[in-house]
Motif scaffolding. Structure first.
Motif, PDB file in Angstrom:
ATOM      1  N   VAL A  65       9.642  26.827   0.634  1.00 37.36           N
ATOM      2  CA  VAL A  65       8.717  27.798   1.213  1.00 37.36           C
ATOM      3  C   VAL A  65       7.711  27.065   2.084  1.00 37.36           C
ATOM      4  O   VAL A  65       7.041  26.136   1.631  1.00 37.36           O
ATOM      5  N   PRO A  66       7.611  27.466   3.367  1.00 36.30           N
ATOM      6  CA  PRO A  66       6.634  26.829   4.247  1.00 36.30           C
ATOM      7  C   PRO A  66       5.210  27.177   3.802  1.00 36.30           C
ATOM      8  O   PRO A  66       4.999  28.168   3.106  1.00 36.30           O
ATOM      9  N   GLY A  67       4.271  26.363   4.238  1.00 34.82           N
ATOM     10  CA  GLY A  67       2.896  26.523   3.792  1.00 34.82           C
ATOM     11  C   GLY A  67       2.262  27.847   4.145  1.00 34.82           C
ATOM     12  O   GLY A  67       1.722  28.528   3.298  1.00 34.82           O
ATOM     13  N   ASN A  68       2.295  28.251   5.402  1.00 33.96           N
ATOM     14  CA  ASN A  68       1.606  29.469   5.820  1.00 33.96           C
ATOM     15  C   ASN A  68       2.180  29.964   7.147  1.00 33.96           C
ATOM     16  O   ASN A  68       3.103  29.369   7.696  1.00 33.96           O
ATOM     17  N   ALA A  69       1.579  31.034   7.646  1.00 31.84           N
ATOM     18  CA  ALA A  69       2.058  31.632   8.893  1.00 31.84           C
ATOM     19  C   ALA A  69       1.934  30.652  10.059  1.00 31.84           C
ATOM     20  O   ALA A  69       2.808  30.585  10.926  1.00 31.84           O
ATOM     21  N   GLU A  70       0.872  29.871  10.080  1.00 30.24           N
ATOM     22  CA  GLU A  70       0.682  28.916  11.180  1.00 30.24           C
ATOM     23  C   GLU A  70       1.792  27.862  11.193  1.00 30.24           C
ATOM     24  O   GLU A  70       2.285  27.476  12.256  1.00 30.24           O
ATOM     25  N   THR A  71       2.208  27.420  10.019  1.00 30.62           N
ATOM     26  CA  THR A  71       3.301  26.453   9.932  1.00 30.62           C
ATOM     27  C   THR A  71       4.588  27.046  10.492  1.00 30.62           C
ATOM     28  O   THR A  71       5.313  26.382  11.235  1.00 30.62           O
ATOM     29  N   LEU A  72       4.853  28.305  10.148  1.00 29.78           N
ATOM     30  CA  LEU A  72       6.060  28.962  10.677  1.00 29.78           C
ATOM     31  C   LEU A  72       5.979  29.163  12.182  1.00 29.78           C
ATOM     32  O   LEU A  72       6.974  29.023  12.888  1.00 29.78           O
ATOM     33  N   VAL A  73       4.796  29.477  12.693  1.00 29.77           N
ATOM     34  CA  VAL A  73       4.622  29.631  14.141  1.00 29.77           C
ATOM     35  C   VAL A  73       4.865  28.294  14.833  1.00 29.77           C
ATOM     36  O   VAL A  73       5.561  28.227  15.852  1.00 29.77           O
ATOM     37  N   ARG A  74       4.317  27.232  14.294  1.00 31.24           N
ATOM     38  CA  ARG A  74       4.542  25.900  14.880  1.00 31.24           C
ATOM     39  C   ARG A  74       6.023  25.511  14.814  1.00 31.24           C
ATOM     40  O   ARG A  74       6.570  24.954  15.757  1.00 31.24           O
ATOM     41  N   THR A  75       6.662  25.804  13.688  1.00 32.06           N
ATOM     42  CA  THR A  75       8.088  25.500  13.544  1.00 32.06           C
ATOM     43  C   THR A  75       8.898  26.270  14.581  1.00 32.06           C
ATOM     44  O   THR A  75       9.789  25.716  15.224  1.00 32.06           O
TER      45      THR A  75
END
Length: 185
Positions: A56-66
């Motif tokens: 599980v990714p850390g947060n929404a910002e991590t997913l946006v960066r990914t």
């Protein structure tokens, strides 16, 4: 592949990849701008990953960066003609949540905003279609399926020839042995 198709494919890939490289760079530089719109989709993705036991990714910002990194890398691979089929599939897959998060036209009451997001939603569907075509494009070379079938057919014919030759050689050896037994002496 015809010589005329190569520049067309190259130009099409470069034109299609530009939007991914540009938007990916924007997502990497300023993820906060995209996080608010992405949050409902990223929360859904996170809950799905938690249920399946995946990382599980850390947060929404991590997913946006990914997602931004996927767009930059996939766009550059597509533009340069390297690993175009996997890059196209990767971009198409990443565009689905991007489209759902960025252009949920069905949630807008204002007709102008609804139409604007609907146009962008449809544009992204068109991009997904183009990416799927790029993923299926073998650039004039036979597909992996055709090559495998052709190789299997070639191998089967080689085996059949070897069997016929072995039978012929066996018959010849039997005849020679029989003729040798009939010789006096």
């Amino acid at each position: 592949m015809t010589k005329a198709m190569k520049p067309v494919r190259s130009l099409a890939r470069v034109l299609m990849s530009g939007i991914f490289v540009a938007s990916g760079i924007r997502q990497l530089r300023n993820p906060e701008h995209f996080t608010e719109h992405a949050k409902p989709v990223t929360d859904h993705i996170t809950s799905l990953l938690e249920r399946t036991g995946g990382p599980v990714p850390g947060n929404a910002e991590t997913l946006v960066r990914t997602n931004g990194a996927v767009h930059v890398v996939g766009g550059l691979l597509l533009a340069t003609g390297h690993l175009t089929r996997p890059a196209s599939l990767m971009l198409a897959a990443s565009l689905v949540p991007t489209t759902a998060a960025g252009h949920p036209f069905w949630t807008y009451d204002d007709p102008a905003a609804r139409t604007n997001h609907q146009v962008h939603f449809m544009k992204n569907l068109g991009l997904i279609g183009g990416l799927l075509l790029a993923a299926a494009d073998t650039q004039g070379r036979p597909s992996l399926r055709w090559r495998a079938g052709h190789r299997i057919g070639h191998s089967r014919r080689s085996v059949q020839r070897a069997v016929r030759t072995a039978r012929r050689e066996t018959r010849l050896a039997v005849r020679t042995a029989a003729a040798a037994r009939r010789l006096p002496g």
